[in-house]
Motif scaffolding. Structure first.
Motif, PDB file in Angstrom:
ATOM      1  N   SER A  36       0.763  -1.117  -0.167  1.00 19.31           N
ATOM      2  CA  SER A  36      -0.022   0.061  -0.119  1.00 19.31           C
ATOM      3  C   SER A  36       0.703   1.379   0.133  1.00 19.31           C
ATOM      4  CB  SER A  36      -0.896   0.064   1.235  1.00 19.31           C
ATOM      5  OG  SER A  36      -1.413   1.248   1.467  1.00 19.31           O
ATOM      6  N   ARG A  37       0.506   2.152  -0.609  1.00 21.85           N
ATOM      7  CA  ARG A  37       1.152   3.430  -0.924  1.00 21.85           C
ATOM      8  C   ARG A  37       1.532   4.039   0.573  1.00 21.85           C
ATOM      9  NH1 ARG A  37      -0.111   6.882  -6.338  1.00 21.85           N
ATOM     10  NH2 ARG A  37       0.175   5.070  -7.876  1.00 21.85           N
ATOM     11  N   THR A  38       0.439   3.865   1.532  1.00 18.83           N
ATOM     12  CA  THR A  38       0.289   4.523   2.746  1.00 18.83           C
ATOM     13  C   THR A  38       1.433   3.797   3.745  1.00 18.83           C
ATOM     14  OG1 THR A  38      -1.216   2.787   3.514  1.00 18.83           O
ATOM     15  CG2 THR A  38      -2.135   4.882   2.844  1.00 18.83           C
ATOM     16  N   THR A  39       2.185   2.947   3.064  1.00 11.23           N
ATOM     17  CA  THR A  39       3.225   2.175   3.834  1.00 11.23           C
ATOM     18  C   THR A  39       4.717   2.732   3.508  1.00 11.23           C
ATOM     19  OG1 THR A  39       3.602   0.124   2.584  1.00 11.23           O
ATOM     20  CG2 THR A  39       1.805   0.013   4.280  1.00 11.23           C
ATOM     21  N   ALA A  40       4.588   3.329   2.362  1.00 12.85           N
ATOM     22  CA  ALA A  40       6.031   4.002   1.650  1.00 12.85           C
ATOM     23  C   ALA A  40       6.540   4.869   2.800  1.00 12.85           C
ATOM     24  CB  ALA A  40       5.860   4.583   0.540  1.00 12.85           C
ATOM     25  N   GLY A  41       8.075   4.611   3.020  1.00 15.40           N
ATOM     26  CA  GLY A  41       8.560   5.376   3.871  1.00 15.40           C
ATOM     27  C   GLY A  41       8.724   7.021   3.207  1.00 15.40           C
ATOM     28  N   PRO A  42       9.011   7.706   4.033  1.00 14.64           N
ATOM     29  CA  PRO A  42       9.361   9.318   3.550  1.00 14.64           C
ATOM     30  C   PRO A  42      10.176   9.244   2.303  1.00 14.64           C
ATOM     31  CG  PRO A  42       9.498   9.362   5.908  1.00 14.64           C
ATOM     32  CD  PRO A  42       9.241   7.802   5.504  1.00 14.64           C
ATOM     33  N   GLN A  43      11.573   8.870   2.415  1.00 12.85           N
ATOM     34  CA  GLN A  43      12.243   8.935   1.196  1.00 12.85           C
ATOM     35  C   GLN A  43      11.793   8.093  -0.016  1.00 12.85           C
ATOM     36  OE1 GLN A  43      15.046  10.997   1.017  1.00 12.85           O
ATOM     37  NE2 GLN A  43      15.216  10.453  -0.783  1.00 12.85           N
ATOM     38  N   ALA A  44      11.343   6.951   0.243  1.00 10.28           N
ATOM     39  CA  ALA A  44      10.945   6.252  -0.696  1.00 10.28           C
ATOM     40  C   ALA A  44       9.605   6.922  -1.523  1.00 10.28           C
ATOM     41  CB  ALA A  44      10.266   4.720  -0.385  1.00 10.28           C
ATOM     42  N   ALA A  45       8.792   7.574  -0.689  1.00 12.82           N
ATOM     43  CA  ALA A  45       7.735   8.295  -1.483  1.00 12.82           C
ATOM     44  C   ALA A  45       8.213   9.373  -2.292  1.00 12.82           C
ATOM     45  CB  ALA A  45       6.752   8.742  -0.316  1.00 12.82           C
ATOM     46  N   ALA A  46       9.293  10.368  -1.813  1.00  9.48           N
ATOM     47  CA  ALA A  46       9.643  11.326  -2.372  1.00  9.48           C
ATOM     48  C   ALA A  46      10.466  10.743  -3.707  1.00  9.48           C
ATOM     49  CB  ALA A  46      10.851  11.962  -1.550  1.00  9.48           C
ATOM     50  N   MET A  47      10.953   9.719  -3.722  1.00 13.12           N
ATOM     51  CA  MET A  47      11.617   9.024  -4.873  1.00 13.12           C
ATOM     52  C   MET A  47      10.649   8.772  -6.065  1.00 13.12           C
ATOM     53  SD  MET A  47      15.058   7.023  -3.369  1.00 13.12           S
ATOM     54  CE  MET A  47      15.593   6.681  -4.949  1.00 13.12           C
ATOM     55  N   ILE A  48       9.527   8.060  -5.436  1.00 11.05           N
ATOM     56  CA  ILE A  48       8.547   7.576  -6.395  1.00 11.05           C
ATOM     57  C   ILE A  48       8.003   8.740  -7.003  1.00 11.05           C
ATOM     58  CG2 ILE A  48       6.223   6.386  -6.348  1.00 11.05           C
ATOM     59  CD1 ILE A  48       7.376   4.563  -4.041  1.00 11.05           C
ATOM     60  N   LEU A  49       7.671  10.020  -6.154  1.00 12.89           N
ATOM     61  CA  LEU A  49       6.848  11.071  -6.750  1.00 12.89           C
ATOM     62  C   LEU A  49       7.938  11.637  -7.589  1.00 12.89           C
ATOM     63  CD1 LEU A  49       4.893  13.557  -6.328  1.00 12.89           C
ATOM     64  CD2 LEU A  49       6.498  14.314  -4.390  1.00 12.89           C
ATOM     65  N   GLY A  50       9.147  11.939  -7.306  1.00 14.14           N
ATOM     66  CA  GLY A  50       9.896  12.408  -8.323  1.00 14.14           C
ATOM     67  C   GLY A  50      10.252  11.791  -9.747  1.00 14.14           C
ATOM     68  N   GLU A  51      10.123  10.347  -9.623  1.00 13.47           N
ATOM     69  CA  GLU A  51      10.315   9.744 -10.810  1.00 13.47           C
ATOM     70  C   GLU A  51       9.043   9.796 -11.525  1.00 13.47           C
ATOM     71  OE1 GLU A  51      11.881   6.794 -13.736  1.00 13.47           O
ATOM     72  OE2 GLU A  51      12.570   8.387 -12.193  1.00 13.47           O
ATOM     73  N   ARG A  52       7.817   9.918 -10.962  1.00 15.10           N
ATOM     74  CA  ARG A  52       6.456  10.065 -11.599  1.00 15.10           C
ATOM     75  C   ARG A  52       6.448  11.185 -12.515  1.00 15.10           C
ATOM     76  NH1 ARG A  52       3.599   8.186 -15.180  1.00 15.10           N
ATOM     77  NH2 ARG A  52       1.365   8.748 -15.015  1.00 15.10           N
ATOM     78  N   LEU A  53       6.777  12.316 -11.774  1.00 15.76           N
ATOM     79  CA  LEU A  53       6.700  13.806 -12.158  1.00 15.76           C
ATOM     80  C   LEU A  53       7.512  13.768 -13.688  1.00 15.76           C
ATOM     81  CD1 LEU A  53       6.682  15.861  -9.036  1.00 15.76           C
ATOM     82  CD2 LEU A  53       4.550  15.527 -10.679  1.00 15.76           C
ATOM     83  N   ARG A  54       8.816  13.111 -13.220  1.00 14.79           N
ATOM     84  CA  ARG A  54       9.784  13.156 -14.687  1.00 14.79           C
ATOM     85  C   ARG A  54       9.069  12.501 -15.709  1.00 14.79           C
ATOM     86  NH1 ARG A  54      12.939  10.458 -17.257  1.00 14.79           N
ATOM     87  NH2 ARG A  54      12.575   8.240 -16.135  1.00 14.79           N
ATOM     88  N   GLU A  55       8.440  11.457 -15.248  1.00 12.92           N
ATOM     89  CA  GLU A  55       7.755  10.644 -16.535  1.00 12.92           C
ATOM     90  C   GLU A  55       6.802  11.503 -17.008  1.00 12.92           C
ATOM     91  OE1 GLU A  55       6.314   6.914 -14.515  1.00 12.92           O
ATOM     92  OE2 GLU A  55       8.087   5.695 -15.126  1.00 12.92           O
ATOM     93  N   LEU A  56       5.598  12.040 -16.140  1.00 13.76           N
ATOM     94  CA  LEU A  56       4.691  12.629 -16.861  1.00 13.76           C
ATOM     95  C   LEU A  56       5.343  13.992 -17.826  1.00 13.76           C
ATOM     96  CD1 LEU A  56       2.627  13.202 -13.703  1.00 13.76           C
ATOM     97  CD2 LEU A  56       1.944  11.801 -15.723  1.00 13.76           C
TER      98      LEU A  56
END
Length: 314
Positions: free
Chosen positions: A33-53
């Motif tokens: 679940s995304r609610t279990t992602a740690g802060p750094q993991a969430a930041a990296m997933i966010l950054g990668e998704r924004l770059r993809e978009l």
């Protein structure tokens, strides 16, 4: 194995025994679940998704930055998870990229997770920013491979050895908070299930920090760590066919995200994002290939401990 954007946003690698290359012997996506992602993991997933978009829409970084009223460097840091995200900037990017409402809320959720309190914030006053960033990356890692030429890596240092290394680097009075931070970092790193490989140049077994007693104790600590199933320690002998052009190199792997290589100097570090075929992965692969076997590495540590111990009473 290629991963979709959704898998990158939700996937973690399933931990498996370490293979001969210092990597988990099998890598499989494990949904969480995304609610279990740690802060750094969430930041990296966010950054990668924004770059993809942005890339999917053929939008330049300059155009995107101008559209939301920020600098190109700020947007670059956001995509690389090199600074804390702003909910305002992320919402504006979602609007500019014309994403669905569900995607927009998913991005906002990742921002909230990325901004959650982190244990290392309590040490901000005594720990340099680059070290804080390194620990953040460690917290999101699935596999860490590290080579050290000068000294035992910080994650494997005893408290007295760590104090002696800092003093040798010109720190006259080592803050206790810094040593407490290192102990907390070790506890969290080895308390999880990160697969790790530590490569020590053979010279580390001879370079003395803090005296013979400190060194004997440090060697004993390394010997004891051989029982850790998620940890592998190997010695890179003087006879190795390849030498490292850097004194300290860390190669960190994540779930469905680009690898990060960290090249450390005495008081700073350079962070390089790279694909798995990058030159730093190749260098680490070669160092592992040229390192001594488990039994030989263990024997070298035992000999080093015996040598230091014999000097204590002299």
């Amino acid at each position: 194995m290629a991963y979709t954007s959704e898998e990158r946003a939700q996937g973690l690698y399933q931990r498996r025994p370490i293979g001969d290359d210092g990597l988990p012997s099998a890598v499989l996506p494990e949904m969480y679940s995304r609610t279990t992602a740690g802060p750094q993991a969430a930041a990296m997933i966010l950054g990668e998704r924004l770059r993809e978009l942005r890339v999917e829409r053929a939008i330049t970084m300059t155009s995107a930055a101008n559209a939301i009223g920020c600098s190109v460097s700020l947007l670059s840091r956001l995509e690389r998870a090199a600074s804390q995200p702003s909910l305002k900037h992320v919402r504006n990017l979602a609007k500019y990229y014309d994403v669905t409402s569900e995607e927009a809320e998913s991005l906002a959720s990742l921002v909230s997770q990325a901004l959650a309190p982190k244990w290392w914030h309590a040490y901000n006053e005594v720990v340099p920013d680059w070290w804080i960033r390194l620990v953040g990356l460690e917290s999101a890692a699935t596999c860490v491979r590290l080579y050290e030429m000068r000294s035992v890596p910080g994650l494997l240092q005893t408290k007295e050895y760590a104090r002696a290394v800092k003093k040798a680097g010109g720190v006259s009075e080592v803050p206790e908070g810094l040593l407490d931070f290192q102990a907390a970092r070790q506890e969290r790193f080895f308390g999880g299930s990160i697969q790790s490989t530590f490569l020590l140049d053979e010279g580390v077994l001879y370079r003395t920090f803090g005296g013979f007693e400190v060194m004997a104790s440090q060697m004993q600590h390394l010997i004891q760590e051989f029982d850790n199933p998620n940890l592998r320690i190997r010695i890179v002998p003087f006879s190795a066919k390849i030498g490292s052009p850097v004194a300290s190199l860390t190669h960190i792997l994540f779930a469905g995200l680009p690898d990060v290589a960290i090249v450390e100097s005495v008081d700073s570090a350079v962070f390089i994002s790279e694909e798995p075929s990058g030159k730093y992965k190749y260098l680490m692969d070669r160092l592992i290939y040229d390192s001594s076997s488990r039994s030989d590495s263990l024997e070298m540590l035992k000999v080093a401990k015996k040598r230091f111990a014999s000097e204590i009473s002299v």
